[in-house]
Design a protein around this motif. Structure first.
Motif, short mmCIF file in Angstrom:
data_model
loop_
_atom_site.label_atom_id
_atom_site.label_comp_id
_atom_site.label_asym_id
_atom_site.label_seq_id
_atom_site.Cartn_x
_atom_site.Cartn_y
_atom_site.Cartn_z
N TYR A 216 0.93 -1.15 0.02
CA TYR A 216 0.19 0.08 -0.04
C TYR A 216 0.98 1.16 -0.02
O TYR A 216 0.73 2.13 -0.95
CB TYR A 216 -0.83 0.05 1.19
CG TYR A 216 -1.69 1.31 1.46
CD1 TYR A 216 -2.61 1.71 0.42
CD2 TYR A 216 -1.34 2.19 2.57
CE1 TYR A 216 -3.36 2.86 0.79
CE2 TYR A 216 -2.32 3.09 2.86
CZ TYR A 216 -3.09 3.59 1.70
OH TYR A 216 -3.79 4.84 2.00
N ASP A 217 1.80 1.27 1.14
CA ASP A 217 2.66 2.55 1.09
C ASP A 217 4.05 2.29 1.21
O ASP A 217 4.73 3.09 1.90
CB ASP A 217 2.11 3.37 2.22
CG ASP A 217 2.00 2.73 3.68
OD1 ASP A 217 2.43 1.56 3.64
OD2 ASP A 217 1.72 3.47 4.69
N HIS A 218 4.43 1.16 0.94
CA HIS A 218 6.03 0.50 1.27
C HIS A 218 6.19 -0.62 0.11
O HIS A 218 5.15 -1.09 -0.51
CB HIS A 218 6.01 0.27 2.62
CG HIS A 218 5.31 -0.90 3.17
ND1 HIS A 218 4.12 -0.82 3.55
CD2 HIS A 218 5.70 -2.16 3.14
CE1 HIS A 218 3.52 -1.99 4.04
NE2 HIS A 218 4.41 -2.69 3.61
N VAL A 219 7.45 -1.06 0.18
CA VAL A 219 7.85 -2.09 -0.51
C VAL A 219 8.37 -3.07 0.47
O VAL A 219 8.72 -2.94 1.37
CB VAL A 219 8.79 -1.98 -1.61
CG1 VAL A 219 8.19 -1.16 -2.74
CG2 VAL A 219 9.89 -1.41 -0.88
N ALA A 220 7.94 -4.64 0.20
CA ALA A 220 8.51 -5.64 1.05
C ALA A 220 9.81 -6.01 0.13
O ALA A 220 9.74 -6.47 -1.01
CB ALA A 220 7.33 -6.73 0.96
N VAL A 221 10.91 -6.16 1.00
CA VAL A 221 12.21 -6.46 0.22
C VAL A 221 12.86 -7.75 1.28
O VAL A 221 13.09 -7.54 2.44
CB VAL A 221 13.10 -5.23 0.27
CG1 VAL A 221 14.35 -5.77 -0.31
CG2 VAL A 221 12.65 -4.00 -0.54
N GLY A 222 13.24 -8.67 0.36
CA GLY A 222 13.36 -9.82 1.18
C GLY A 222 14.08 -11.14 0.33
O GLY A 222 14.20 -10.67 -0.86
N GLN A 237 20.32 -10.97 2.58
CA GLN A 237 19.50 -9.80 2.84
C GLN A 237 20.14 -8.53 2.19
O GLN A 237 19.83 -7.58 1.63
CB GLN A 237 18.71 -9.48 3.89
CG GLN A 237 18.03 -8.34 4.14
CD GLN A 237 16.61 -8.44 3.20
OE1 GLN A 237 16.35 -9.50 2.82
NE2 GLN A 237 15.87 -7.59 3.31
N ALA A 238 21.42 -8.48 2.56
CA ALA A 238 22.53 -7.26 2.47
C ALA A 238 22.58 -7.47 0.97
O ALA A 238 22.64 -6.17 0.38
CB ALA A 238 23.74 -7.47 3.31
N GLY A 239 22.68 -8.54 0.21
CA GLY A 239 22.61 -8.62 -1.06
C GLY A 239 21.74 -8.05 -1.98
O GLY A 239 21.88 -7.29 -2.79
N ILE A 240 20.46 -8.35 -1.52
CA ILE A 240 19.28 -7.81 -2.36
C ILE A 240 19.18 -6.28 -1.80
O ILE A 240 18.90 -5.69 -3.13
CB ILE A 240 17.79 -8.37 -1.89
CG1 ILE A 240 16.79 -7.93 -2.65
CG2 ILE A 240 17.58 -8.66 -0.48
CD1 ILE A 240 16.84 -7.93 -4.06
N ARG A 241 19.74 -5.96 -0.93
CA ARG A 241 19.77 -4.54 -0.44
C ARG A 241 20.65 -3.57 -1.46
O ARG A 241 20.30 -2.53 -2.09
CB ARG A 241 19.88 -4.12 0.96
CG ARG A 241 18.80 -4.40 1.89
CD ARG A 241 17.57 -3.49 1.58
NE ARG A 241 18.10 -2.07 2.03
CZ ARG A 241 18.21 -1.45 3.32
NH1 ARG A 241 17.83 -2.22 4.50
NH2 ARG A 241 18.50 -0.32 3.31
#
Length: 406
Positions: A216-222, A237-241
């Motif tokens: 809705y007002d953000h993204v899910a990054v995982g 997770q640091a890799g996808i960031r």
């Protein structure tokens, strides 16, 4: 005596089962330990779930019609849904779960805000099961210890299911998912208005993929990885960031989440008059890691079997009766699971094969086959010429992938 059914867990699986039972007039108890629970989850649902489970438009945050697949060497392939009325729904679990739970309760399921700690197994046929639980309706975390008797129990209490342990259902392999919810500046969020991203590569997941899904007002990054590699999850997770850094610039982390994802059905999913559904049964698919639709569908099929073989709640079904649900489930979806298992084994095993996978996704026939299968939950057969073309392209992509991999 009227049939009594206890459903433990009120996610999409438990709520779907409770709704089906309540509609049939069966005495149904629905347990949920935390009514405001926000389960860590990518939150993608296929189009068929919206219609099958009569979901209102307001619980769907985003209608994704564009996917971007990104290879280990950062080759980007854009995949678009061409039909105007088709989309992938993106939901927040706290919203979806709350809606389905409340609907089941309005239809007659007795909602209990409680944590089930123990299940006593009866020693003779047709004797009731006894559930020992802490009732949290007083607002306390400890709750008040109570018991409830039921003739049938449905375990919809997730990957760490206490119901599964009580019936010695056996273990299964699982993955670990780690996710950050990130609120982006308005211009960055506009980029993800109807777009989701999937990243592959050893830097973001050893045996799965990483994602950026819009809410809705953000993204899910995982990201996710099998339990043998769970010690690496924060590095992944640091890799996808890092891979998505430019698109996430200026973002604020508002929540950090982690959870197990079943990767295989439990050895025993029905024991006596206890049936497992959803994550408790192990219905998450390989390759895509999708679980919401299959959780709700498995639970509905289980509940429909109970209604049918109890003659609408007038008799107690047997173990053999409940196992009919498994036979129907395996017949309907067994091929889907086999195909996705093969895809994961073939394409997620190295960066070379991941490059091949992303290259294949650029093909329009592959895109159509993939989206038709995902949106409508069937393994859609292509005509023989297209199937031959896809097979040839798969082999060619795998060969070229070895040269393209970083």
């Amino acid at each position: 005596m009227a049939l009594r059914v206890a459903v433990v867990g009120s996610g999409p699986a438990g709520s779907s089962a409770a709704e089906t039972l309540a509609k049939a007039g069966i005495e149904t108890y629905l347990f949920e330990r935390k009514l405001d629970n926000a389960k860590p989850c990518g939150g993608a649902i296929p189009l068929c779930m919206v219609s099958e489970f009569d979901l209102p438009p307001e619980i769907i945050d985003r209608r994704v019609r564009k996917m971007k697949m990104i290879s280990p060497s950062n080759v980007e392939v854009d995949i678009n849904i061409e039909k105007e009325d088709e989309y992938i729904g993106m939901c927040r679990r706290e919203v979806l779960d709350g809606f389905m739970r409340d609907r089941a309760a309005k239809l007659g399921a007795k909602l209990i805000n409680g944590t089930v700690y123990k299940l006593d197994i009866p020693t003779s046929a047709n004797r009731p099961y006894t559930l020992h639980y802490a009732d949290h309706s007083d607002g306390s975390a400890e709750g008040v210890m109570k018991t409830l008797q039921a003739d049938v129990v449905i375990g919809a209490d997730g990957a760490n299911s206490r119901v599964a342990k009580a019936i010695d259902a056996g273990d299964y392999n699982y993955a670990i998912a780690f996710q950050e919810r990130i609120r982006l500046p308005q211009d960055k969020m506009a980029y993800y208005e109807d777009l989701a991203e999937m990243y592959v590569g050893n830097d973001v997941s050893t045996d799965f993929y990483a994602w950026v899904f819009p809410k809705y007002d953000h993204v899910a990054v995982g990201t996710g990885t099998m339990k043998v590699n769970k010690a690496d999850i924060k590095n992944l997770q640091a890799g996808i960031r890092a891979r998505a850094a430019k698109r996430l610039e200026g973002g604020e982390i508002i929540k950090v989440e982690a959870h197990p994802i079943p990767e295989h059905p439990r050895p025993r999913r029905v024991v006596g008059r206890v049936a497992l559904v959803g994550d408790a049964a192990g219905t998450v698919t390989k390759s895509s890691g999708e679980g919401i639709y299959f959780a709700a569908k498995s639970a509905r099929m289980c509940a429909e079997t109970i209604v049918e073989f109890s003659n609408g709640g007038t008799r107690i079904p047997t173990e053999d009766d409940l196992k009919v649900y498994l036979k129907r489930w395996d017949k309907k979806y067994g091929m889907t699971y086999k195909v996705l298992d093969i895809l994961q084994r073939v394409f997620y095993r190295s960066d070379a094969t991941r490059e091949a996978f992303v290259e294949m996704c650029a093909d329009k026939d592959v895109q159509k086959l993939t989206f038709d299968s995902y949106l409508y939950k069937t393994v859609v057969p292509a005509n023989p010429l297209i199937q031959m073309k896809i097979t040839a392209k798969t082999i060619g992509s795998l060969l070229r992938g070895n040269a393209l991999a970083p």
